[in-house]
Scaffold this motif. Structure first.
Motif, PDB file in Angstrom:
ATOM      1  N   VAL A 211       0.851  -1.193   0.000  1.00  0.00           N
ATOM      2  CA  VAL A 211       0.000   0.000   0.000  1.00  0.00           C
ATOM      3  C   VAL A 211       0.888   1.245   0.000  1.00  0.00           C
ATOM      4  O   VAL A 211       1.919   1.262   0.688  1.00  0.00           O
ATOM      5  CB  VAL A 211      -0.913   0.022   1.254  1.00  0.00           C
ATOM      6  CG1 VAL A 211      -1.717   1.309   1.321  1.00  0.00           C
ATOM      7  CG2 VAL A 211      -1.830  -1.188   1.265  1.00  0.00           C
TER       8      VAL A 211
ATOM      9  N   LYS B 157       0.637   5.232   0.948  1.00  0.00           N
ATOM     10  CA  LYS B 157      -0.175   6.268   1.595  1.00  0.00           C
ATOM     11  C   LYS B 157       0.731   7.448   1.953  1.00  0.00           C
ATOM     12  O   LYS B 157       1.669   7.300   2.765  1.00  0.00           O
ATOM     13  CB  LYS B 157      -0.848   5.698   2.850  1.00  0.00           C
ATOM     14  CG  LYS B 157      -1.855   6.635   3.494  1.00  0.00           C
ATOM     15  CD  LYS B 157      -3.119   6.773   2.661  1.00  0.00           C
ATOM     16  CE  LYS B 157      -4.174   7.596   3.399  1.00  0.00           C
ATOM     17  NZ  LYS B 157      -5.411   7.762   2.616  1.00  0.00           N
ATOM     18  N   LYS B 158       0.496   8.587   1.271  1.00  0.00           N
ATOM     19  CA  LYS B 158       1.265   9.815   1.535  1.00  0.00           C
ATOM     20  C   LYS B 158       2.775   9.566   1.445  1.00  0.00           C
ATOM     21  O   LYS B 158       3.550   9.964   2.317  1.00  0.00           O
ATOM     22  CB  LYS B 158       0.893  10.387   2.899  1.00  0.00           C
ATOM     23  CG  LYS B 158      -0.571  10.845   2.970  1.00  0.00           C
ATOM     24  CD  LYS B 158      -0.923  11.468   4.295  1.00  0.00           C
ATOM     25  CE  LYS B 158      -2.396  11.924   4.300  1.00  0.00           C
ATOM     26  NZ  LYS B 158      -2.803  12.526   5.606  1.00  0.00           N
TER      27      LYS B 158
ATOM     28  N   GLU C  94      -7.709   1.360   5.426  1.00  0.00           N
ATOM     29  CA  GLU C  94      -6.488   1.926   4.856  1.00  0.00           C
ATOM     30  C   GLU C  94      -6.286   1.469   3.415  1.00  0.00           C
ATOM     31  O   GLU C  94      -5.725   2.216   2.595  1.00  0.00           O
ATOM     32  CB  GLU C  94      -5.283   1.538   5.716  1.00  0.00           C
ATOM     33  CG  GLU C  94      -5.197   2.246   7.060  1.00  0.00           C
ATOM     34  CD  GLU C  94      -3.962   1.844   7.834  1.00  0.00           C
ATOM     35  OE1 GLU C  94      -3.009   2.643   7.898  1.00  0.00           O
ATOM     36  OE2 GLU C  94      -3.945   0.715   8.386  1.00  0.00           O
TER      37      GLU C  94
ATOM     38  N   THR D 264      -8.658   3.560   1.151  1.00  0.00           N
ATOM     39  CA  THR D 264      -8.311   4.978   1.003  1.00  0.00           C
ATOM     40  C   THR D 264      -6.870   5.184   0.565  1.00  0.00           C
ATOM     41  O   THR D 264      -6.355   6.306   0.618  1.00  0.00           O
ATOM     42  CB  THR D 264      -8.538   5.713   2.341  1.00  0.00           C
ATOM     43  OG1 THR D 264      -7.719   5.103   3.360  1.00  0.00           O
ATOM     44  CG2 THR D 264     -10.006   5.635   2.759  1.00  0.00           C
ATOM     45  N   ALA D 265      -6.202   4.130   0.131  1.00  0.00           N
ATOM     46  CA  ALA D 265      -4.794   4.220  -0.259  1.00  0.00           C
ATOM     47  C   ALA D 265      -4.618   5.047  -1.521  1.00  0.00           C
ATOM     48  O   ALA D 265      -5.517   5.173  -2.354  1.00  0.00           O
ATOM     49  CB  ALA D 265      -4.230   2.819  -0.458  1.00  0.00           C
ATOM     50  N   ASP D 266      -3.417   5.606  -1.663  1.00  0.00           N
ATOM     51  CA  ASP D 266      -3.066   6.312  -2.899  1.00  0.00           C
ATOM     52  C   ASP D 266      -2.730   5.321  -4.014  1.00  0.00           C
ATOM     53  O   ASP D 266      -3.058   5.546  -5.180  1.00  0.00           O
ATOM     54  CB  ASP D 266      -1.873   7.243  -2.654  1.00  0.00           C
ATOM     55  CG  ASP D 266      -2.173   8.310  -1.604  1.00  0.00           C
ATOM     56  OD1 ASP D 266      -3.309   8.800  -1.574  1.00  0.00           O
ATOM     57  OD2 ASP D 266      -1.263   8.615  -0.810  1.00  0.00           O
ATOM     58  N   GLU D 267      -2.048   4.239  -3.645  1.00  0.00           N
ATOM     59  CA  GLU D 267      -1.705   3.184  -4.595  1.00  0.00           C
ATOM     60  C   GLU D 267      -1.709   1.848  -3.858  1.00  0.00           C
ATOM     61  O   GLU D 267      -1.445   1.792  -2.651  1.00  0.00           O
ATOM     62  CB  GLU D 267      -0.308   3.387  -5.210  1.00  0.00           C
ATOM     63  CG  GLU D 267      -0.126   4.670  -5.994  1.00  0.00           C
ATOM     64  CD  GLU D 267       1.297   4.823  -6.519  1.00  0.00           C
ATOM     65  OE1 GLU D 267       1.841   3.807  -7.035  1.00  0.00           O
ATOM     66  OE2 GLU D 267       1.856   5.925  -6.404  1.00  0.00           O
TER      67      GLU D 267
ATOM     68  N   ILE E 133      -9.082   3.052  -6.307  1.00  0.00           N
ATOM     69  CA  ILE E 133      -7.831   3.305  -5.595  1.00  0.00           C
ATOM     70  C   ILE E 133      -7.101   4.452  -6.276  1.00  0.00           C
ATOM     71  O   ILE E 133      -6.803   4.396  -7.485  1.00  0.00           O
ATOM     72  CB  ILE E 133      -6.947   2.053  -5.561  1.00  0.00           C
ATOM     73  CG1 ILE E 133      -7.695   0.884  -4.911  1.00  0.00           C
ATOM     74  CG2 ILE E 133      -5.644   2.348  -4.827  1.00  0.00           C
ATOM     75  CD1 ILE E 133      -8.193   1.141  -3.505  1.00  0.00           C
ATOM     76  N   GLY E 134      -6.811   5.498  -5.495  1.00  0.00           N
ATOM     77  CA  GLY E 134      -6.139   6.674  -6.042  1.00  0.00           C
ATOM     78  C   GLY E 134      -6.931   7.281  -7.175  1.00  0.00           C
ATOM     79  O   GLY E 134      -8.127   7.568  -7.033  1.00  0.00           O
TER      80      GLY E 134
END
Length: 560
Positions: free
Chosen positions: A457, A459-460, A500, A503-506, A527-528
């Motif tokens: 994952v 995230k930020k 998580e 709501t992940a970026d990738e 996702i993203g």
């Protein structure tokens, strides 16, 4: 007078082993109004050439033509009064010295029967032997006809008994002759077409009036003939694969499926201590992998003449085998040689995948206890042409399964075992949701892995992956973790909740067969941006570069 005029006839050759319902089939064709039949016209030549004794030998040699080539030219292919001439041949009667016209001219088909059914009745007339059965010659006839471009239809006696009309119609279609309903029945008793040997061989057939169905249950097998069964059954099975139409007696009614990669229809696999063709690549029903999924395995990929991470995979395989207390395990060098040999034999030096399995081995009797495993381990090297199995360009979708990942309290994920029912149940959930794979949670509801791969994952800017407490500590996972660090991303190995993931970026998954597979949707959440993310792209490129430059070379691969 016109009715007695003889003209050229079209010859139909029937080739079979003894006791294969060949006489019944001859009687069937004899009922046609356009066929004359010959009962084993080459029999006398066979006795003369081989010197084999029969109770009727002298009578045959005095009454039948024993010069094989004269029989071919003056009996089999002579003019006749009907359109077709049906010749019943025993395969063993095709002895050396016969003219090539025998195979080149006319139409041919092959009749087979399971040796389980042939041997008991055959032994009542003559002592059974591998030579007398003639199955080797039957396979040779099939092969020669194929080389001549005359692919012969193959029919099974079991089909004749199960559904005579359908089988005969199919045979007639293959021979390009019209079916006649008269072929289904004949009168009992001796026939004018019978050979001299009929009193010895045809007693039961003379009681018949058609193809009789087999009994629901067979007679017990006569086990003194077991060695002959072992020798002959593989030859029967080889020919059985080419049967035109098989009933439910012989195979599933489902049509043959299309293979994901058609080139894999013909491949060679390592089983035990030998290389065998795909259809012969089987283990014993007594093997531990059949008895209880008692086996360990690894997946390997081949890139440009090299096996990626071979040593790491073998390390894990030996650890798994030791954890399961396997005994008589092949050496590392023996396993590597089996892998190399399999790849070289198949010519697989790139874009291929190996399913490497090591079972506890064959048991002396069925049962759970490893004390029954006295033969040593069984090694299986299954190499296939196989591109990455996921869409690594556009991404894949996942759903969360209700099936939980095994706990170390039950079965430690560090053992890479073949007992995959836990994963299969999750995969079924993914299939039902029309997703590529399914996420599996641990006993506390945290993300563990998918049913087939590890998971990452973003995230930020931070790359997260679950602890390997419940998930398999994958080799591709470890490789990617190293790449994450080398690419100067922050790596965290910790518990990850399902929210998580949503709501992940990738998100991406890792595995030998799939490499790095971007995830664009989980449980209906995009996702993203819904596209492959920049971190995923960068790591995919790093992974590709790594596979191109490292790995254990396959001997004999020509590096240019």
């Amino acid at each position: 007078m016109a009715e007695n005029k003889q003209e050229e006839v079209e010859v139909i050759h029937s080739w079979s082993a003894p006791r294969s319902l060949s006489t019944s089939l001859m009687y069937s064709f004899a009922q046609r109004d356009d066929v004359e039949v010959l009962d084993e016209p080459l029999y006398a030549n066979f006795l003369r050439v081989t010197g084999i004794d029969r109770p009727y030998r002298e009578e045959m040699l005095s009454k039948m033509e024993s010069d094989g080539n004269k029989v071919v030219n003056e009996v089999i292919f002579c003019p006749g009064r009907k359109k077709y001439r049906y010749c019943k041949h025993m395969s063993k009667q095709r002895v050396p010295g016969l003219t090539s016209d025998l195979m080149k001219k006319g139409k041919h088909f092959i009749l087979i029967r399971n040796p389980l059914d042939i041997l008991p009745s055959f032994d009542k007339v003559l002592p059974s032997s591998f030579l007398e059965l003639g199955l080797t010659e039957l396979v040779s006839i099939y092969s020669e006809l194929c080389q001549l471009g005359k692919l012969p239809p193959v029919i099974d006696a079991a089909e004749l008994q199960q559904d005579p009309e359908a089988t005969l119609r199919g045979l007639c279609d293959d021979l390009h002759i019209p079916f006649q309903p008269a072929m289904l029945k004949w009168e009992s008793g001796r026939k004018p077409v019978d050979g001299i040997w009929a009193p010895w061989w045809y007693k039961s057939i003379h009681k018949s009036t058609g193809f009789e169905k087999t009994k629901k249950y067979p007679e017990p097998f006569y086990f003194p003939l077991y060695h002959l069964l072992e020798q002959s059954l593989p030859l029967y099975n080889l020919l059985r694969r080419h049967v035109r139409k098989k009933s439910s007696l012989l195979k599933s009614p489902l049509p043959p499926p299309d293979l994901p990669v058609p080139a894999n229809e013909k491949l060679l696999a390592w089983v035990g201590d030998e290389i065998v063709p795909r259809e012969s690549a089987k283990v014993s029903v007594f093997d531990s992998v059949v008895q209880g999924g008692d086996s360990v395995w690894e997946g390997l990929r081949v890139y440009g003449g090299k096996i990626f991470k071979l040593e790491e995979h073998l390390d894990r395989m030996f650890d798994s085998a030791k954890a399961l207390a396997f005994e008589n395990v092949p050496t590392r060098d023996e396993i590597k040689e089996a892998i190399f040999t399999t790849l070289i034999r198949n010519g697989m030096f790139d874009n291929s995948h190996i399913r490497l399995s090591l079972t506890r081995g064959k048991k002396v009797t069925s049962g759970m206890s490893p004390s029954f495993n006295l033969y040593g381990c069984t090694l299986i090297v299954l190499a296939e042409w196989k591109p990455p199995v996921y869409d690594n360009k556009h991404g894949i979708t996942l759903v969360t399964a209700t099936t939980r990942r095994n706990s170390p309290n039950n079965l430690d994920s560090k053992i890479h075992h073949n007992n995959l029912l836990n994963n299969i149940l999750a995969k079924i959930e993914g299939n039902n949701a029309k997703a590529d794979d399914a996420i599996m949670l641990d006993k506390d509801g945290y993300v563990s892995e998918t049913n087939a791969t590890n998971i990452f994952v973003v995230k930020k800017g931070r790359v997260l992956t679950p602890h390997a407490d419940y998930c398999l500590p994958g080799i591709t996972r470890a490789t990617v973790m190293d790449l994450v660090v080398k690419e100067n991303f922050v790596l965290e190995e910790r518990r990850i909740s399902l929210s998580e993931m949503h709501t992940a970026d990738e998100v991406w998954t890792t595995g030998t067969m799939g490499e790095l597979s971007p995830v664009v949707k989980i449980d209906g959440r995009i996702i993203g941006t819904g596209d492959v993310g920049p971190v995923t792209h960068r790591l995919q490129a790093s992974y590709k570069k790594l596979t191109e430059g490292s790995g254990v070379p396959i001997p004999t691969y020509p590096e240019s």
